[in-house]
Design an enzyme around this catalytic site. Structure first.
Site, mmCIF file in Angstrom:
data_model
loop_
_atom_site.group_PDB
_atom_site.id
_atom_site.type_symbol
_atom_site.label_atom_id
_atom_site.label_comp_id
_atom_site.label_asym_id
_atom_site.label_seq_id
_atom_site.Cartn_x
_atom_site.Cartn_y
_atom_site.Cartn_z
ATOM 1 N N GLY A 70 12.000 -10.133 17.964
ATOM 2 C CA GLY A 70 11.026 -8.396 17.115
ATOM 3 C C GLY A 70 11.548 -8.340 16.049
ATOM 4 O O GLY A 70 11.269 -8.199 14.921
ATOM 5 N N SER A 71 13.180 -8.087 15.996
ATOM 6 C CA SER A 71 13.520 -7.431 14.872
ATOM 7 C C SER A 71 13.336 -8.218 13.143
ATOM 8 O O SER A 71 13.187 -7.918 12.038
ATOM 9 C CB SER A 71 14.893 -6.884 15.503
ATOM 10 O OG SER A 71 15.051 -6.220 15.919
ATOM 11 N N ASN A 151 7.939 2.304 22.131
ATOM 12 C CA ASN A 151 9.293 1.340 22.788
ATOM 13 C C ASN A 151 9.754 2.979 23.734
ATOM 14 O O ASN A 151 10.378 1.836 25.070
ATOM 15 C CB ASN A 151 10.287 0.808 22.524
ATOM 16 C CG ASN A 151 10.918 1.732 21.530
ATOM 17 O OD1 ASN A 151 10.493 1.797 20.114
ATOM 18 N ND2 ASN A 151 12.118 1.676 21.479
ATOM 19 N N GLN A 179 6.214 -3.756 22.491
ATOM 20 C CA GLN A 179 6.158 -2.892 23.531
ATOM 21 C C GLN A 179 4.824 -4.153 23.843
ATOM 22 O O GLN A 179 4.484 -3.556 25.588
ATOM 23 C CB GLN A 179 5.767 -1.729 22.940
ATOM 24 C CG GLN A 179 7.483 -1.318 23.009
ATOM 25 C CD GLN A 179 8.321 -1.853 24.693
ATOM 26 O OE1 GLN A 179 8.317 -1.662 25.921
ATOM 27 N NE2 GLN A 179 9.452 -1.967 23.842
ATOM 28 N N SER A 199 7.827 -10.139 20.317
ATOM 29 C CA SER A 199 9.045 -10.318 21.433
ATOM 30 C C SER A 199 9.144 -11.186 22.241
ATOM 31 O O SER A 199 8.503 -10.130 23.608
ATOM 32 C CB SER A 199 10.247 -9.332 20.391
ATOM 33 O OG SER A 199 11.019 -10.302 21.452
ATOM 34 N N HIS A 201 11.322 -11.981 24.728
ATOM 35 C CA HIS A 201 11.688 -11.119 26.004
ATOM 36 C C HIS A 201 11.586 -9.942 26.858
ATOM 37 O O HIS A 201 11.387 -8.881 27.851
ATOM 38 C CB HIS A 201 13.522 -10.746 25.857
ATOM 39 C CG HIS A 201 13.353 -10.175 24.538
ATOM 40 N ND1 HIS A 201 13.790 -8.782 25.733
ATOM 41 C CD2 HIS A 201 13.857 -9.598 23.173
ATOM 42 C CE1 HIS A 201 14.404 -7.794 24.089
ATOM 43 N NE2 HIS A 201 14.158 -8.428 23.094
ATOM 44 N N THR A 237 16.381 -24.993 12.520
ATOM 45 C CA THR A 237 16.185 -25.924 13.178
ATOM 46 C C THR A 237 15.030 -24.958 14.580
ATOM 47 O O THR A 237 15.512 -23.945 15.101
ATOM 48 C CB THR A 237 16.826 -27.024 14.405
ATOM 49 O OG1 THR A 237 17.067 -27.681 13.206
ATOM 50 C CG2 THR A 237 15.785 -27.937 15.461
ATOM 51 N N CYS A 324 19.141 -0.237 22.449
ATOM 52 C CA CYS A 324 19.795 -0.186 21.276
ATOM 53 C C CYS A 324 20.867 1.280 20.584
ATOM 54 O O CYS A 324 21.283 1.176 19.865
ATOM 55 C CB CYS A 324 18.420 -0.735 19.817
ATOM 56 S SG CYS A 324 17.236 -1.576 20.743
HETATM 57 C C1 PLP Z 1 12.704 -4.072 21.615
HETATM 58 C C2 PLP Z 1 11.793 -3.891 20.255
HETATM 59 C C3 PLP Z 1 12.040 -4.287 19.084
HETATM 60 C C4 PLP Z 1 12.757 -5.266 18.980
HETATM 61 O O1 PLP Z 1 12.599 -6.702 19.637
HETATM 62 P P1 PLP Z 1 13.614 -7.603 19.521
HETATM 63 O O2 PLP Z 1 13.791 -9.267 19.723
HETATM 64 O O3 PLP Z 1 14.663 -6.997 21.402
HETATM 65 O O4 PLP Z 1 14.858 -8.181 18.143
HETATM 66 C C5 PLP Z 1 11.393 -3.913 18.082
HETATM 67 N N1 PLP Z 1 9.829 -2.892 18.154
HETATM 68 C C6 PLP Z 1 9.637 -2.323 19.384
HETATM 69 C C7 PLP Z 1 9.183 -2.150 19.698
HETATM 70 C C8 PLP Z 1 11.085 -3.134 20.714
HETATM 71 O O5 PLP Z 1 10.793 -2.697 21.527
#
Ligand code: PLP
Length: 379
Positions: A70-71, A151, A179, A199, A201, A237, A324
């Site tokens: 997500g980052s 988040n 989120q 993202s 996960h 890749t 984080c």
């Molecule tokens: C977790 C999160 C991210 C970052 O996602 P990652 O896949 O962990 O880098 C960015 N924005 C929000 C709102 C998040 O909750």
């Protein structure tokens, strides 16, 4: 007993994701860019994942770009929109004070590069006002970036209204929906979203895969240089197993979105009501426009860090704010943005539930939190 109540930090990988990943860790190992039949098998997995992902957010497969996190998606979205803006002589960006650090840090870099950033204030209910956003837009505004759901406090923003305003004013609109995707129904067309990050996960997929949606015609900037993967916009890749797992998890979540929301919000309401019975407790953010699984409260005269330690002893996995920022002694920028004092913010507890949690667990959490708060206040 372990009770996992930290689903905003990450989620357990679901069975559907594991089943989709296993063949990609075993037989389907070839490089999807290879033209031989084995490579084409891997490419077929990628194509299928792209189609499934596009179906869920209702866009075209060609508007889906796979990234690592997500980052990364947030970074690429912001830098891309900024580059487009600059080419048109527009260097003003609007965002909010309670974004994730993946957005805030990218904005800081853009400020150093000469962009002007306006951060909208957040109201006490944890929601920004679309009218204030409309007032902040200028002739030189090139980008609006507002998160879909926060988040830490789970509040859902008026995304459709914001999208409408941005489209009318000819400003690109990015939303960090990390989120929200998999938890609330999202339609990028309906909401006039130009760029969207999410993202794997955070919706029961594996780590290491994520998506940047970019509407057709929105030209991305490359963060990684090299091969021609992702139609030339993201070299490296592809992480085929994680991408296959992500798409399977997303499809599964999308199928069950309403049933899950109903189940999880019942647990959330119960837990919130129980915690608010503890004297000196406040809910952070709106009780209504909120992710189904998010509980975030402040306890007066309690250290959130000490509370977490006591909960760990009871097997409860929770958090004080975002994962984080854990370990940092700084109060949460999100809680400060909704008007909590530094002292209040340090007494915060975030419990984020998923459909895997049960009512027994919610009762157990409520009891343990109450006991721990009483103990800490007696010290
Ligand atoms: C977790 C999160 C991210 C970052 O996602 P990652 O896949 O962990 O880098 C960015 N924005 C929000 C709102 C998040 O909750």
């Amino acid at each position: 007993m372990t009770v996992y109540a930290d689903n905003a930090a990450t989620t357990k990988v679901c069975r559907a994701a594991i089943d989709a990943m296993l063949p990609c860790l075993d037989e389907i190992y070839a490089n999807p860019s290879s033209i031989h039949p084995e490579g084409q098998r891997a490419k077929a997995v990628l194509d299928g994942a792209r189609r499934k992902t596009a179906d869920v957010i209702r866009c075209k497969p060609s508007e889906i770009y796979f990234t690592s996190s997500g980052s990364e998606s947030d970074n690429q979205a912001l830098l891309s929109a900024a580059r487009i803006g600059k080419s048109q002589g527009k260097t003003h960006i609007i965002s909010t004070a309670f974004e994730h650090h993946a957005v805030l840090e990218a904005l800081k870099k853009l400020e150093k590069d000469g962009f002007e950033v306006t951060l909208l204030g957040v109201h006490e209910d944890g929601i920004i006002r679309a009218s204030e956003l409309a007032d902040a837009i200028r002739d030189d505004t090139c980008l609006v970036s507002v998160m879909y759901a926060n988040n830490e406090i789970g509040t859902i923003q008026p995304i459709k209204e914001i999208g409408e305003i941005c489209r009318k004013r000819g400003v690109l609109f990015h939303t960090d929906a990390v989120q929200a995707v998999g938890h609330v129904d999202i339609d990028v067309g309906r909401d006039n979203i130009d760029l969207m990050s999410f993202s794997s996960h955070k919706f029961h997929g594996p780590k290491g895969a994520a998506v940047l949606y970019a509407r057709k015609g929105v030209q991305l900037t490359r963060l990684l240089l090299g091969g021609g993967q992702e139609r030339g916009y993201r070299a490296g890749t592809e992480n085929v197993p994680a991408i296959a797992g992500m798409a399977a998890a997303l499809t599964e979540q999308a199928k069950n979105i309403e049933a899950n929301a109903e189940k999880v919000s019942a647990l959330r309401s119960f837990l919130t009501d129980e915690l608010l019975k503890i004297p000196g407790t406040r809910l952070n953010g709106s009780g209504e426009s909120r992710l189904p699984g998010n509980v975030n409260v402040c306890f007066e005269n309690v250290s959130g860090e000490s509370l977490l330690v006591l909960l760990c002893e009871k097997g409860i996995c929770a958090s004080a704010g975002s994962a984080c920022m854990s370990g940092s002694l700084e109060p949460s920028h999100v809680l400060l943005s909704i008007g909590r004092s530094e002292k209040e913010a340090k007494g915060a507890l975030r419990l984020t539930l998923s459909e895997e949690n049960t009512m027994e667990e919610a009762k157990y959490i409520a009891e343990c939190v109450r006991d721990a708060v009483v103990r800490l206040r007696a010290q």
